[in-house]
Design a protein around this motif. Structure first.
Motif, PDB file in Angstrom:
ATOM      1  N   ILE A  59       0.912  -1.277  -0.126  1.00 47.44           N
ATOM      2  CA  ILE A  59      -0.122  -0.084   0.046  1.00 47.44           C
ATOM      3  C   ILE A  59       0.750   1.348  -0.098  1.00 47.44           C
ATOM      4  O   ILE A  59       0.558   2.246  -0.668  1.00 47.44           O
ATOM      5  CB  ILE A  59      -0.997  -0.072   1.206  1.00 47.44           C
ATOM      6  CG1 ILE A  59      -2.150  -0.993   0.969  1.00 47.44           C
ATOM      7  CG2 ILE A  59      -1.633   1.282   1.401  1.00 47.44           C
ATOM      8  CD1 ILE A  59      -3.013  -0.949   2.109  1.00 47.44           C
ATOM      9  N   THR A  75       0.728   4.017  -3.203  1.00 50.92           N
ATOM     10  CA  THR A  75      -0.038   5.211  -2.989  1.00 50.92           C
ATOM     11  C   THR A  75       0.779   6.542  -3.446  1.00 50.92           C
ATOM     12  O   THR A  75       0.611   7.438  -3.803  1.00 50.92           O
ATOM     13  CB  THR A  75      -0.639   5.681  -1.569  1.00 50.92           C
ATOM     14  OG1 THR A  75       0.414   5.293  -0.740  1.00 50.92           O
ATOM     15  CG2 THR A  75      -1.641   4.656  -1.279  1.00 50.92           C
ATOM     16  N   ARG A  76       2.103   6.109  -3.124  1.00 52.44           N
ATOM     17  CA  ARG A  76       3.082   7.266  -3.832  1.00 52.44           C
ATOM     18  C   ARG A  76       3.129   7.277  -5.267  1.00 52.44           C
ATOM     19  O   ARG A  76       3.560   8.273  -5.899  1.00 52.44           O
ATOM     20  CB  ARG A  76       4.373   7.033  -3.276  1.00 52.44           C
ATOM     21  CG  ARG A  76       4.404   6.478  -1.855  1.00 52.44           C
ATOM     22  CD  ARG A  76       5.501   7.494  -0.758  1.00 52.44           C
ATOM     23  NE  ARG A  76       5.028   8.622  -0.595  1.00 52.44           N
ATOM     24  CZ  ARG A  76       5.589   9.726   0.027  1.00 52.44           C
ATOM     25  NH1 ARG A  76       6.658   9.252   0.576  1.00 52.44           N
ATOM     26  NH2 ARG A  76       5.145  10.881   0.423  1.00 52.44           N
ATOM     27  N   ASN A 104       0.729   6.282  -7.286  1.00 54.00           N
ATOM     28  CA  ASN A 104      -1.013   6.888  -7.957  1.00 54.00           C
ATOM     29  C   ASN A 104      -1.508   7.159  -6.678  1.00 54.00           C
ATOM     30  O   ASN A 104      -2.069   6.643  -5.774  1.00 54.00           O
ATOM     31  CB  ASN A 104      -1.224   5.438  -8.399  1.00 54.00           C
ATOM     32  CG  ASN A 104      -2.784   5.789  -9.338  1.00 54.00           C
ATOM     33  OD1 ASN A 104      -3.157   6.848  -8.992  1.00 54.00           O
ATOM     34  ND2 ASN A 104      -3.047   5.111 -10.093  1.00 54.00           N
ATOM     35  N   THR A 105      -1.746   8.620  -6.615  1.00 52.77           N
ATOM     36  CA  THR A 105      -2.551   9.379  -5.589  1.00 52.77           C
ATOM     37  C   THR A 105      -4.260   8.855  -5.527  1.00 52.77           C
ATOM     38  O   THR A 105      -4.633   9.216  -4.419  1.00 52.77           O
ATOM     39  CB  THR A 105      -2.498  10.807  -5.818  1.00 52.77           C
ATOM     40  OG1 THR A 105      -3.038  11.097  -6.999  1.00 52.77           O
ATOM     41  CG2 THR A 105      -1.142  11.094  -5.488  1.00 52.77           C
ATOM     42  N   ARG A 106      -4.346   8.417  -6.732  1.00 55.41           N
ATOM     43  CA  ARG A 106      -5.979   7.698  -6.620  1.00 55.41           C
ATOM     44  C   ARG A 106      -6.181   6.512  -5.523  1.00 55.41           C
ATOM     45  O   ARG A 106      -7.361   6.304  -5.039  1.00 55.41           O
ATOM     46  CB  ARG A 106      -6.497   7.238  -7.836  1.00 55.41           C
ATOM     47  CG  ARG A 106      -7.117   8.394  -8.598  1.00 55.41           C
ATOM     48  CD  ARG A 106      -7.439   7.900  -9.914  1.00 55.41           C
ATOM     49  NE  ARG A 106      -6.406   7.280 -10.770  1.00 55.41           N
ATOM     50  CZ  ARG A 106      -6.616   6.705 -11.907  1.00 55.41           C
ATOM     51  NH1 ARG A 106      -7.698   7.137 -12.626  1.00 55.41           N
ATOM     52  NH2 ARG A 106      -5.747   6.527 -12.499  1.00 55.41           N
ATOM     53  N   LEU A 107      -4.994   5.830  -5.063  1.00 56.13           N
ATOM     54  CA  LEU A 107      -5.081   4.711  -4.097  1.00 56.13           C
ATOM     55  C   LEU A 107      -5.181   5.249  -2.780  1.00 56.13           C
ATOM     56  O   LEU A 107      -4.985   4.349  -1.784  1.00 56.13           O
ATOM     57  CB  LEU A 107      -4.232   3.784  -4.340  1.00 56.13           C
ATOM     58  CG  LEU A 107      -4.173   3.122  -5.729  1.00 56.13           C
ATOM     59  CD1 LEU A 107      -2.789   2.526  -6.220  1.00 56.13           C
ATOM     60  CD2 LEU A 107      -5.359   2.194  -5.877  1.00 56.13           C
ATOM     61  N   LEU A 108      -4.720   6.708  -2.478  1.00 54.72           N
ATOM     62  CA  LEU A 108      -4.693   7.305  -1.269  1.00 54.72           C
ATOM     63  C   LEU A 108      -5.833   6.613  -0.112  1.00 54.72           C
ATOM     64  O   LEU A 108      -5.352   6.426   1.091  1.00 54.72           O
ATOM     65  CB  LEU A 108      -4.767   8.668  -1.099  1.00 54.72           C
ATOM     66  CG  LEU A 108      -3.341   9.177  -1.571  1.00 54.72           C
ATOM     67  CD1 LEU A 108      -3.420  10.747  -1.722  1.00 54.72           C
ATOM     68  CD2 LEU A 108      -2.376   9.086  -0.213  1.00 54.72           C
ATOM     69  N   LEU A 121      -6.652   3.866   0.510  1.00 58.43           N
ATOM     70  CA  LEU A 121      -6.236   2.760   1.114  1.00 58.43           C
ATOM     71  C   LEU A 121      -5.169   2.967   2.199  1.00 58.43           C
ATOM     72  O   LEU A 121      -5.306   2.286   3.464  1.00 58.43           O
ATOM     73  CB  LEU A 121      -5.153   1.655   0.037  1.00 58.43           C
ATOM     74  CG  LEU A 121      -6.265   1.207  -1.087  1.00 58.43           C
ATOM     75  CD1 LEU A 121      -5.324   0.512  -2.084  1.00 58.43           C
ATOM     76  CD2 LEU A 121      -7.046   0.051  -0.694  1.00 58.43           C
ATOM     77  N   LEU A 122      -4.416   3.881   2.125  1.00 60.23           N
ATOM     78  CA  LEU A 122      -3.597   4.399   2.976  1.00 60.23           C
ATOM     79  C   LEU A 122      -4.264   4.866   4.291  1.00 60.23           C
ATOM     80  O   LEU A 122      -3.739   4.552   5.437  1.00 60.23           O
ATOM     81  CB  LEU A 122      -2.640   5.612   2.611  1.00 60.23           C
ATOM     82  CG  LEU A 122      -1.194   5.722   3.444  1.00 60.23           C
ATOM     83  CD1 LEU A 122      -0.428   4.536   3.116  1.00 60.23           C
ATOM     84  CD2 LEU A 122      -0.707   7.158   2.863  1.00 60.23           C
ATOM     85  N   ARG A 134      -5.034   1.677   6.576  1.00 62.01           N
ATOM     86  CA  ARG A 134      -3.759   0.649   6.801  1.00 62.01           C
ATOM     87  C   ARG A 134      -3.738   0.439   8.164  1.00 62.01           C
ATOM     88  O   ARG A 134      -3.383  -0.751   8.297  1.00 62.01           O
ATOM     89  CB  ARG A 134      -2.436   1.194   6.245  1.00 62.01           C
ATOM     90  CG  ARG A 134      -1.410   0.269   6.178  1.00 62.01           C
ATOM     91  CD  ARG A 134      -0.293   0.584   5.344  1.00 62.01           C
ATOM     92  NE  ARG A 134       0.370   1.974   5.785  1.00 62.01           N
ATOM     93  CZ  ARG A 134       1.686   2.326   5.311  1.00 62.01           C
ATOM     94  NH1 ARG A 134       2.056   1.721   4.502  1.00 62.01           N
ATOM     95  NH2 ARG A 134       1.916   3.601   5.971  1.00 62.01           N
ATOM     96  N   TRP A 173      -2.930  12.085   4.105  1.00 63.33           N
ATOM     97  CA  TRP A 173      -2.890  10.670   4.678  1.00 63.33           C
ATOM     98  C   TRP A 173      -4.098  10.590   5.783  1.00 63.33           C
ATOM     99  O   TRP A 173      -4.796   9.556   5.717  1.00 63.33           O
ATOM    100  CB  TRP A 173      -1.666  10.615   5.574  1.00 63.33           C
ATOM    101  CG  TRP A 173      -0.555  10.436   4.729  1.00 63.33           C
ATOM    102  CD1 TRP A 173      -0.598  10.406   3.239  1.00 63.33           C
ATOM    103  CD2 TRP A 173       0.803   9.896   4.731  1.00 63.33           C
ATOM    104  NE1 TRP A 173       0.707   9.725   2.782  1.00 63.33           N
ATOM    105  CE2 TRP A 173       1.577   9.454   3.691  1.00 63.33           C
ATOM    106  CE3 TRP A 173       1.540   9.596   6.187  1.00 63.33           C
ATOM    107  CZ2 TRP A 173       2.930   9.080   3.584  1.00 63.33           C
ATOM    108  CZ3 TRP A 173       2.915   9.311   6.038  1.00 63.33           C
ATOM    109  CH2 TRP A 173       3.553   9.091   4.677  1.00 63.33           C
TER     110      TRP A 173
END
Ligand code: HEM
Ligand code: FES
Lengths: 343, 70
Positions: free
Chosen positions: A67, A71-72, A74-78, A80-81, A84, A293
């Protein structure tokens, strides 16, 4: 960012993610048990519990470790972070069930302390093929315990972010111990090509993603700003920054974020006071820079969190000549008000 | 080898034993001394912090002592 602590920071989205974590874990366990039951109906319930929870914990650990770099990239996955931490605690619980059941199953029958039995029932510490692999799992479980137990924001603040980060970096030690635990364990039980190849593929994915991100980050650090008169440094042209967003630069070895919002420009430190999140990757929401974040907010013109919060970050002076943006590299004291550049 | 294991496990047992005692102290008193935000927070927060206090008691003990001195 607060005036008191909540037991768990839940909002609508986080509840949704947590529901998905719980449902996915449940589906995984049911399918694992179902498939094993049909393909190998001799397997006892205890073995099923041990194997299903062990592999579940391992799968969750892999997700957790990819993760960060994903996320670094692709910011669209943020989103998920944001979740975490809850994923980490879920992984610990799965690993605890696996380890607890193993100890109960294999080491609690005699009259010695089960933990003592875990360390002494197989004394072939000098053998690779017969190494007591359970000990490695036990050590990993202690690390996972310390991480899960300190996942609350209280610990981040009171242990200091540096100590906290160091503690949570031990996840890589735990990962190494678990890899050995599973490798050696698998060889002693019934070596299965499929589980070992999954481990190797997983390792390569994790390692590759970490290397790619490290290269990308070092490029940002190297992106030098060019120096002009009186100490002002050119950073970029006005149109290079999207509205309500920022671009990140390195001036005097510090990362700064230059934000564009409401026809204004402001520069602040890129480092969030919470856990050091990259503010320049966040958006301006309701007039506040919002950390990608966990959502801490700062006013772009003075680096202060809106009341009643009290966080403050450093600000920087900007000026604009034609379309070019310049920054004065010296950081101002945290929370210093700077008149935004208008255009 | 057995002696090494004996020593390691005794140290581990002692560490977590003291940790358990410290965890109880932390729930009732220590947490307040370390962080004023705890005063306004519910008791469930402190309960959630106990496992961490058991695991990291030497760090917390030092921090509390330092805080009381100043
Ligand atoms: C006290 C700690 C632990 C003990 C005593 C323990 C014990 C065991 C045992 C006895 C096995 C072999 C099971 C079998 O094949 O029948 C096993 C396998 C395994 N363990 Fe652990 N373990 C511990 C911790 C962990 C942790 C922390 C993880 C990962 C997060 C983990 C992941 C696994 C996995 C993935 C397997 C392979 C399962 C399989 O063969 O299908 N274990 N462990
Ligand atoms: S790092 Fe957590 S909100 Fe910024």
């Amino acid at each position: 960012m607060g005036v008191n602590y909540q037991p768990v920071l839940w909002n609508k989205n986080k509840k949704k993610y947590d529901k998905w974590i719980a449902i996915s874990m449940f589906i995984y366990l049911i399918s694992f048990i179902g498939i094993t039951f049909f393909t190998n109906s001799q397997t006892s319930i205890e073995t099923l519990v041990i194997r299903s929870f062990g592999t579940l914990a391992l799968a969750l650990l892999h997700i957790i470790l990819v993760i960060g770099p994903l996320t670094r990239l692709n910011t669209r996955l943020l989103p998920l972070l944001y979740n975490r931490r809850h994923l980490g605690v879920s992984m610990f619980i799965a690993a605890l069930v696996h380890g607890g059941f193993s100890i109960f199953q294999f080491h609690s029958l005699g009259n010695v302390n089960p933990i003592y039995a875990l360390f002494t029932s197989n004394m072939e510490y000098d053998s690779l093929a017969n190494f007591p692999f359970q000990v490695l799992g036990f050590l990993a479980l202690i690390i996972l315990f310390l991480m899960a137990a300190t996942s609350h924001d209280f610990w981040l603040k009171n242990l200091s972010p540096k100590v906290w980060k160091r503690l949570h970096m031990m996840v890589y030690i735990a990962y190494a111990l678990i890899l050995l635990h599973v490798f050696l364990g698998a060889f002693q039980q019934q070596p299965s090509i499929s589980s070992i190849s999954i481990l190797i593929i997983g390792f390569f994915i994790i390692a590759t993603l970490h290397i790619i991100t490290a290269i990308k980050e070092s490029r940002i650090d190297k992106k030098k700003t060019s120096i002009i008169e009186e100490g002002w440094e050119y950073v970029c042209d006005l149109q290079e920054i999207p509205n309500d967003r920022a671009k990140i630069f390195v001036v005097s070895k510090e990362r700064i974020a230059v934000f564009k919002y409401n026809n204004k420009l402001s520069a602040i430190s890129n480092v969030c006071k919470h856990q050091g999140g990259p503010l320049g990757e966040g958006k301006v929401v309701d007039g506040c820079v919002t950390c990608p974040w966990h959502g801490y907010q700062y006013l772009p013109h003075n680096g202060q969190s809106p009341p009643p919060f009290t966080e403050k970050i450093a600000t920087y002076r900007l000026k604009k000549i034609d379309n070019q943006i310049f920054v004065l590299p010296e950081a101002l004291a945290e929370g210093t008000e700077v008149e935004p550049v208008t255009f | 080898m057995e002696i090494v294991i004996d020593v390691i496990l005794s140290v581990l047992g002692l560490y977590f034993g003291i940790g358990l005692l410290f965890g109880i102290y932390f729930f009732f008193k220590g947490a307040f001394k370390l962080d004023e935000l705890i005063i306004e927070s519910k008791w469930t927060v402190r309960l959630l912090l106990v496992p961490g206090a058991i695991g990291l008691w030497p760090i917390l003990l030092l921090k509390i002592i330092n805080k009381l001195r100043t």
